[in-house]
Design an enzyme around this catalytic site. Sequence first.
Site, PDB file in Angstrom:
ATOM      1  CG  ASP A  18       9.423  30.729   9.750  1.00 56.59           C
ATOM      2  OD1 ASP A  18       9.701  30.869  10.954  1.00 56.59           O
ATOM      3  OD2 ASP A  18       9.958  31.383   8.837  1.00 56.59           O
TER       4      ASP A  18
HETATM    5  N1  URA Z   1      14.764  30.879   8.335  1.00 52.13           N
HETATM    6  C1  URA Z   1      13.508  31.285   8.061  1.00 52.13           C
HETATM    7  O1  URA Z   1      13.281  32.384   7.556  1.00 52.13           O
HETATM    8  N2  URA Z   1      12.495  30.435   8.361  1.00 52.13           N
HETATM    9  C2  URA Z   1      12.674  29.200   8.879  1.00 52.13           C
HETATM   10  O2  URA Z   1      11.711  28.471   9.118  1.00 52.13           O
HETATM   11  C3  URA Z   1      13.995  28.795   9.153  1.00 52.13           C
HETATM   12  C4  URA Z   1      15.030  29.658   8.872  1.00 52.13           C
END
Ligand code: URA
Length: 244
Positions: free
Chosen positions: A105
């Site tokens: 993310d």
């Molecule tokens: N899970 C999440 O919530 N975000 C990420 O970036 C990776 C795994």
Amino acid sequence: MLVRLNRFLSMCGVTSRRKADRLIQEGRVKVNGKVVRELGTKVDPQKDVVEVDGKRVKVPKRRYIMLNKPCCYLTQLGRSQDGRKTIEELIKDIPERVFPVGRLDYNTEGLLILTNDGELANRILHPRYKLPKVYLALVKGKVTPKTLKDMERGTELEDGFAKPDGVRIVRYEGDNTLLEIVFHEGRKHIVKRFLGSFGHKVLKLKRTAIGPIKLGKLPVGKWRDLTPSELKSLFRAVDLKYKS
Ligand code: URA
């Protein structure tokens, strides 16, 4: 392994897949001496001779790198639509066209593997190989031993059941908790949604390992090539043989 001609041209750094389709339609691409205009054409990068405007396209060196992605960078190449920074600017000095294997993310930091080896990338992401992805998650509130047990058992999310391969309390930080949590699946926002469903909002998230590859002390925003011994164990973890 056969790959689509447009993908091959983009892998070799000739152009994007969309523009490659245009080159193909314009009759500027030859495979083994013959012009091909069929967009679905597949080629064997090891055997077939591909030319664009009469010039042979060279298969690029295989490249495998790890990046310590900082918070507030999009996991995408090229410019973003909305002006947010992308990881492209962190890997500008790599001549091969490497692609991120999966996503983190925007506000997640940590280990990202990038490569131009499609076969390895597919296997790292494929649930069949159950490659564990390890995360450190700072969550709001104190996680009790009872909640930890419930987390270990898994829970129903809106897109199905989710169960971590492991979860443990690293330490309490004031009123918050630092957890280490492991998932081998890659559903979108899986860690945040999973922990959120137990009433613990994720305040900070960092990926520290993918299978045998560990982030270690790589500084935030920096990248390095994977070592031969890391590659050997990564290939082994997804049932491939590493040839150096
Ligand atoms: N899970 C999440 O919530 N975000 C990420 O970036 C990776 C795994």
